[in-house]
Write an enzyme that holds these catalytic residues in place. Structure first.
Site, PDB file in Angstrom:
ATOM      1  N   ASN A 207       3.441   8.146 -12.399  1.00 14.74           N
ATOM      2  CA  ASN A 207       3.431   6.680 -12.366  1.00 14.74           C
ATOM      3  C   ASN A 207       3.671   5.915 -13.665  1.00 14.74           C
ATOM      4  OD1 ASN A 207       2.428   6.458  -9.451  1.00 14.74           O
ATOM      5  ND2 ASN A 207       0.885   7.740  -9.838  1.00 14.74           N
TER       6      ASN A 207
ATOM      7  N   THR B  36      -5.242   3.237   5.102  1.00 19.01           N
ATOM      8  CA  THR B  36      -4.770   3.670   3.946  1.00 19.01           C
ATOM      9  C   THR B  36      -3.154   4.237   4.322  1.00 19.01           C
ATOM     10  OG1 THR B  36      -6.719   4.570   2.923  1.00 19.01           O
ATOM     11  CG2 THR B  36      -4.835   5.691   2.278  1.00 19.01           C
TER      12      THR B  36
ATOM     13  N   GLU C 174      -0.848  12.061  -5.571  1.00 24.17           N
ATOM     14  CA  GLU C 174      -0.163  12.159  -6.568  1.00 24.17           C
ATOM     15  C   GLU C 174      -0.773  13.053  -7.734  1.00 24.17           C
ATOM     16  OE1 GLU C 174       2.757   8.353  -6.074  1.00 24.17           O
ATOM     17  OE2 GLU C 174       1.192   8.251  -7.141  1.00 24.17           O
TER      18      GLU C 174
ATOM     19  N   THR D  73       7.186   9.818   0.099  1.00 25.74           N
ATOM     20  CA  THR D  73       7.693   9.407  -1.153  1.00 25.74           C
ATOM     21  C   THR D  73       7.360  10.339  -2.291  1.00 25.74           C
ATOM     22  OG1 THR D  73       5.738   8.050  -1.373  1.00 25.74           O
ATOM     23  CG2 THR D  73       7.470   6.920  -0.522  1.00 25.74           C
TER      24      THR D  73
ATOM     25  N   LYS E 255       1.850   9.668   5.382  1.00 25.40           N
ATOM     26  CA  LYS E 255       2.381   9.757   4.249  1.00 25.40           C
ATOM     27  C   LYS E 255       1.401   9.575   3.150  1.00 25.40           C
ATOM     28  CE  LYS E 255       4.460   7.313   1.560  1.00 25.40           C
ATOM     29  NZ  LYS E 255       3.672   6.138   0.793  1.00 25.40           N
TER      30      LYS E 255
END
Lengths: 415, 415
Positions: free
Chosen positions: B410, B198, B284, B161, B187
């Site tokens: 985000n 997780t 991220e 993603t 991922k």
């Protein structure tokens, strides 16, 4: 009960002052980029001895001022007359921390003609750098000489670190026909997370309350105000709330949990809840206040747990900053809250001054107007309203969005 | 044991494939700004029936694929032959979620000539948006037709993603003279926090292991790998690890906790620990991997708790991004870890490929060369090494820094 002007000087018999003594660097200070406030040493002084309650951080690393204040209040059986507090340096994780904190008490006591153990001492700022005591030695006389019944604002600015506004709140109420007041000041704005007495908070009252009942009122109110606040999930080493009651309002001393006690506690809640909201709204880098109201819960603790989980979600905080009505982020945070309940009964709405939308019903996210959602999220105060539909208890938690500025402020905090 | 090339196809008898079927938007996709990967549908297929173990999210909101996979494995008494997985849409909090997840299993089973309940189904992406099933219906034949023993990379990119790199790891080892292999893909890279399995992780092996011992090995290894990883403190609704063992390596089936089991578990740890590190490093917005090694602890759980507390600290993550050697942030996070120990015995060092410095000894932060600290922190892999000096247990936790890019990604995740 009504809100009145002022802060810690609102109750009878409390003087305050704040000065710049030289702990903060002159000129540009990255903790204070706006230079709107530059005081770094504050003082509160009561005309008479106060019954005193306090709550301290639960962090195992405790700032030296926390240790010294605790010891002082033990010595005096919970009496105090003054608060001395500096910003910029936390006086924590230093080999000479207690020595310096004790000296702050002695210097203050000598100026005011009281005992060193009648002084509450606090420090806030960088951890692990030796506190320069010279500026305090040199500044204490000026600080004490300037004490006045209307200089609560000077004290409130002296405790600011990354705060952008000073935080004060005061209320007036009656107990047995006597007018009483409670006033408070608080500092934020990072390293803030539940399970502690969040941040530095100093509260004064002229109501007469026994030390024991004062502690009971403080404990119960901390649980549903400061401990329902999260800026960044980090519990500070120097958190403290103190509550001093000098009794000058002349009411019959509150000695047990009677109706007078309830009146006092309601007023205390009003002050502490509003300071909590101010802390959330001025969280480091924050552009929005987030208020999560969780109702319909089996227990009060469940309500607190769920509400705190939502305001603590890093992902939802980012979505809020981006004004993105991301229902999934809220649901996810409700789902990992450490409480037992049925997700399929849960309702979730989002609300602000610009309207209200339903976002979740019966286990599924609803479709909603993205335009309406965007309008609601454009406000600087956002409410998430959750109904578990499985009980009668409720609670509110407070937080803020996570922004570029938070990362910027904390990427380079020490220098 | 040695590392070998590849991922889920490294063990004998496992084919894989990944395609773009149209769930992701064509062209620019904000979850995939680099357009380096665009697959959105992946498949793993074993030549023979596999003993299977799985661990699922502890979030009360569970994605429909989690519910369906759990039910399938119950039906087959923990056997499976295939994994079907899509990215971009989590198929969670939708009224028709289970129906769609079941259809993904049926479509896959029909193509492969197996039973629908022999399929593990997973989805990752946005929560609360209806999963478009048409692209999967249309793409499944092409996906199955393209299965090959060397297309693990295509499957590994199909589950990405916000990941910027695909994550695969494989090892080779011997059990009773037979060569065995374990391979895995994972991922990330947001909504990642301990107390769960997780993220999505699919692991394959050709070792023969009973379903019961497979589950035991997985549970014990998840605890010290994936569950010691935190990117942002948010526990996803769709987390899953599956572990499929087809037995084609020909070793005597591992049926109890003997020395063969220990060899297998060591190899599994190697795969899962390295995937964990990859997930942390590609968190991220992350620019640095943070590895916290906590030694000298009274219990293993204490070691895990303290190490996780440091990698989870928002403030330390910001300091790391700013390359600021802020000892106070580390100490603060150790101090609020939910474990009992004496802070005055604790040692803390910081380390990277560029050197090592002592930052804390006997209750106080040490003075250190800021130049040397800056050099150490300029690496993209930083270690914080803690010794509680009060026991023999140790643990490692993994995380990353908190950056502007995390907030950016985000702030606008859904669109």
């Amino acid at each position: 009960m009504k809100r009145i002007q002022g802060g810690v000087c609102a109750p009878k018999g409390f003087k305050a002052n704040g000065i710049y003594c030289g702990i903060k660097k002159p000129g540009i200070d990255n903790q204070n980029p706006n230079l709107k406030h530059k005081n770094d040493l504050g003082l509160i002084f009561s005309d008479t001895l106060c019954a005193t309650a306090a709550v301290y951080t639960t962090n195992k690393v405790k700032g030296a001022p926390i240790i010294v204040t605790k010891r002082n209040l033990e010595k005096t059986a919970n009496k105090s007359r003054a608060v001395i507090v500096n910003s910029k340096n936390a006086n924590t994780c230093n080999a000479d921390g207690e020595e310096k904190a004790n000296e702050m008490c002695s210097l203050t006591a000598k100026e005011l003609g009281i005992l060193p153990e009648e002084v509450i001492v606090a420090s806030t700022g960088v951890i692990g750098q030796v506190l320069p005591i010279e500026p305090i030695r040199n500044g204490i006389s000026k600080l004490a000489a300037g004490l006045a019944y209307d200089k609560n604002g000077e004290a409130a600015t002296a405790i600011m670190t990354t705060d952008t506004v000073k935080k004060e709140y005061a209320v007036e109420f009656e107990i047995g026909g006597r007018v009483c007041r409670i006033g408070g000041m608080a500092k934020g704005s990072g390293m803030i997370h539940p399970n502690m007495a969040t941040t530095l908070n100093f509260i004064t009252t002229d109501a007469a309350v026994s030390a024991e009942m004062l502690q009971k009122a403080l404990d119960e109110t901390v649980k549903i105000t400061y401990n329902c606040l999260s800026i960044d999930g980090d519990t500070s080493t120097n958190d403290m709330v103190s509550l001093m009651a000098n009794g000058l309002a002349g009411n019959d001393e509150i000695m047990k949990a009677d109706s007078d006690f309830e009146i006092f506690k309601d007023a205390l809640y009003e002050v502490m809840m509003n300071l909590t909201r101010m802390l959330a709204k001025d969280g480091e880098g924050a552009s929005k206040l987030l208020e999560c109201i969780c109702t319909g819960c089996p227990t009060k603790d469940d309500a607190i747990t769920v509400a705190k989980s939502v305001v603590g979600s890093t992902l939802f905080k980012c979505a809020l900053f981006g004004e993105d009505a991301n229902c999934g982020r809220i649901l996810c945070a409700i789902g990992y809250a450490d409480a037992e309940f049925d997700m399929n009964a849960v309702d979730v709405d989002m609300k602000s001054e610009y309207g209200r939308i339903e976002v979740f019903r019966k286990g599924a996210c609803l479709e909603f107007s993205e335009d309406k959602a965007a309008k609601i999220l454009s406000s600087d105060e956002i409410q998430v309203i959750i109904n578990l539909n499985q009980g009668k208890e409720s609670a509110t938690a407070w937080g803020c969005d996570l922004t570029y500025d938070y990362v910027k402020i904390n990427g380079d905090y020490r220098t």
